[in-house]
Motif scaffolding. Structure first.
Motif, mmCIF file in Angstrom:
data_model
loop_
_atom_site.group_PDB
_atom_site.id
_atom_site.type_symbol
_atom_site.label_atom_id
_atom_site.label_comp_id
_atom_site.label_asym_id
_atom_site.label_seq_id
_atom_site.Cartn_x
_atom_site.Cartn_y
_atom_site.Cartn_z
ATOM 1 N N TYR A 39 0.852 -1.180 0.000
ATOM 2 C CA TYR A 39 0.000 0.000 0.000
ATOM 3 C C TYR A 39 0.893 1.235 0.000
ATOM 4 C CZ TYR A 39 -3.566 -3.357 1.307
ATOM 5 O OH TYR A 39 -4.407 -4.440 1.321
ATOM 6 N N TYR A 40 0.857 1.969 -1.110
ATOM 7 C CA TYR A 40 1.607 3.214 -1.239
ATOM 8 C C TYR A 40 0.694 4.375 -0.893
ATOM 9 C CZ TYR A 40 5.428 0.903 -3.746
ATOM 10 O OH TYR A 40 6.491 0.108 -4.084
ATOM 11 N N GLN A 41 1.174 5.259 -0.037
ATOM 12 C CA GLN A 41 0.432 6.462 0.315
ATOM 13 C C GLN A 41 1.309 7.665 0.006
ATOM 14 O OE1 GLN A 41 -0.969 6.618 4.357
ATOM 15 N NE2 GLN A 41 -1.455 8.786 4.216
ATOM 16 N N PHE A 42 0.847 8.512 -0.921
ATOM 17 C CA PHE A 42 1.560 9.730 -1.271
ATOM 18 C C PHE A 42 1.104 10.837 -0.330
ATOM 19 C CE2 PHE A 42 1.259 7.238 -5.220
ATOM 20 C CZ PHE A 42 2.610 6.996 -5.409
ATOM 21 N N CYS A 43 2.062 11.584 0.217
ATOM 22 C CA CYS A 43 1.730 12.579 1.229
ATOM 23 C C CYS A 43 2.652 13.786 1.113
ATOM 24 C CB CYS A 43 1.831 11.955 2.615
ATOM 25 S SG CYS A 43 3.517 11.506 3.091
ATOM 26 N N SER A 44 2.497 14.701 2.051
ATOM 27 C CA SER A 44 3.318 15.917 2.127
ATOM 28 C C SER A 44 4.487 15.690 3.089
ATOM 29 C CB SER A 44 2.465 17.073 2.640
ATOM 30 O OG SER A 44 2.105 16.828 3.997
ATOM 31 N N ILE A 65 9.091 6.157 3.926
ATOM 32 C CA ILE A 65 9.121 5.312 5.118
ATOM 33 C C ILE A 65 8.445 4.012 4.725
ATOM 34 C CG2 ILE A 65 8.304 4.973 7.484
ATOM 35 C CD1 ILE A 65 8.333 8.018 7.824
ATOM 36 N N THR A 66 9.123 2.902 4.998
ATOM 37 C CA THR A 66 8.606 1.582 4.645
ATOM 38 C C THR A 66 8.329 0.803 5.920
ATOM 39 O OG1 THR A 66 9.930 1.608 2.620
ATOM 40 C CG2 THR A 66 9.085 -0.533 3.344
ATOM 41 N N PHE A 67 7.068 0.439 6.106
ATOM 42 C CA PHE A 67 6.687 -0.419 7.222
ATOM 43 C C PHE A 67 6.574 -1.838 6.674
ATOM 44 C CE2 PHE A 67 5.097 3.772 8.497
ATOM 45 C CZ PHE A 67 5.672 3.868 9.757
ATOM 46 N N ASP A 68 7.445 -2.702 7.139
ATOM 47 C CA ASP A 68 7.577 -4.058 6.607
ATOM 48 C C ASP A 68 6.623 -5.019 7.312
ATOM 49 O OD1 ASP A 68 8.428 -6.473 5.562
ATOM 50 O OD2 ASP A 68 10.543 -6.145 6.027
ATOM 51 N N ASN A 69 5.732 -5.616 6.539
ATOM 52 C CA ASN A 69 4.815 -6.645 7.045
ATOM 53 C C ASN A 69 5.048 -7.972 6.333
ATOM 54 O OD1 ASN A 69 3.458 -4.695 8.687
ATOM 55 N ND2 ASN A 69 2.334 -4.019 6.877
ATOM 56 N N SER A 70 6.244 -8.140 5.774
ATOM 57 C CA SER A 70 6.558 -9.329 4.982
ATOM 58 C C SER A 70 6.653 -10.573 5.846
ATOM 59 C CB SER A 70 7.887 -9.129 4.246
ATOM 60 O OG SER A 70 7.843 -7.991 3.422
ATOM 61 N N GLU A 71 6.359 -11.697 5.216
ATOM 62 C CA GLU A 71 6.518 -13.001 5.864
ATOM 63 C C GLU A 71 7.137 -13.942 4.858
ATOM 64 O OE1 GLU A 71 3.001 -14.562 7.702
ATOM 65 O OE2 GLU A 71 2.583 -12.697 8.764
ATOM 66 N N LEU A 79 3.917 1.777 2.473
ATOM 67 C CA LEU A 79 4.997 2.648 2.031
ATOM 68 C C LEU A 79 4.468 4.067 1.910
ATOM 69 C CD1 LEU A 79 5.056 -0.243 0.202
ATOM 70 C CD2 LEU A 79 7.376 0.591 0.017
ATOM 71 N N LEU A 80 5.031 4.952 2.710
ATOM 72 C CA LEU A 80 4.612 6.342 2.766
ATOM 73 C C LEU A 80 5.652 7.170 2.012
ATOM 74 C CD1 LEU A 80 2.472 8.171 4.159
ATOM 75 C CD2 LEU A 80 4.071 8.348 6.066
ATOM 76 N N ILE A 81 5.220 7.910 0.976
ATOM 77 C CA ILE A 81 6.139 8.684 0.139
ATOM 78 C C ILE A 81 5.769 10.160 0.190
ATOM 79 C CG2 ILE A 81 6.946 9.114 -2.213
ATOM 80 C CD1 ILE A 81 6.588 6.134 -2.776
ATOM 81 N N SER A 82 6.745 10.992 0.579
ATOM 82 C CA SER A 82 6.547 12.441 0.571
ATOM 83 C C SER A 82 6.854 12.975 -0.822
ATOM 84 C CB SER A 82 7.443 13.137 1.586
ATOM 85 O OG SER A 82 7.389 14.537 1.360
#
Length: 149
Positions: A39-44, A65-71, A79-82
């Motif tokens: 899930y990519y979230q584009f932000c400020s 910033i990548t929050f890893d939920n991998s298994e 994944l939060l992208i400014s």
């Protein structure tokens, strides 16, 4: 599943979504990984700074910033992208915004595939992997065709 979202205060980039999703899966497969949920979230800048402070105790702006939920071999994460930082980094590096944006998009995937960029030698390995991934993306486009619609 790969999804793209944007905060209300930013304009969502005009991604070639089908192509980008295929590309992300190809890059993951090259590391013997399968995409589960991304899930990519584009932000400020302000949003990513708040998240960086709250969740990582870092008091600075960043591009992703990548929050890893991998298994196992299945990669998953948020994944939060400014877009502000992507834009300023593109200007600083004298590269097009669309190229820098795709570099950041795949940077998060590469982290989920096990690459790091903090220890000596790692930043160079990460940059080489990003460059290789961008070349793969370019191979799907006509010469001179931009990454964004």
């Amino acid at each position: 599943m790969i999804e793209f979202f944007a905060d209300e205060d930013v304009v969502r980039p005009a991604l070639r979504e089908r192509l980008v999703k295929t590309w992300i899966k190809e890059v993951a497969a090259s590391y013997k990984r399968k995409v589960d949920q991304l899930y990519y979230q584009f932000c400020s800048d302000e949003h990513i700074l708040r998240v960086n402070q709250e969740f990582l105790q870092h008091d600075y702006y960043t591009d992703i910033i990548t929050f890893d939920n991998s298994e196992g071999q299945r990669i998953a994460g948020d994944l939060l992208i400014s877009l502000d930082t992507v834009r300023s980094n593109a200007e600083e590096a004298s590269v097009p915004f669309d190229e820098e944006l795709h570099r950041v998009i795949i940077h998060g995937v590469l982290h989920l595939c096990g690459l790091n960029d903090k220890a000596p030698g790692e930043p160079e390995q990460m940059r080489a992997a990003e460059d290789k991934a961008l070349e793969l993306l370019r191979s799907h486009l006509k010469p001179g065709e931009p990454f964004l619609l």
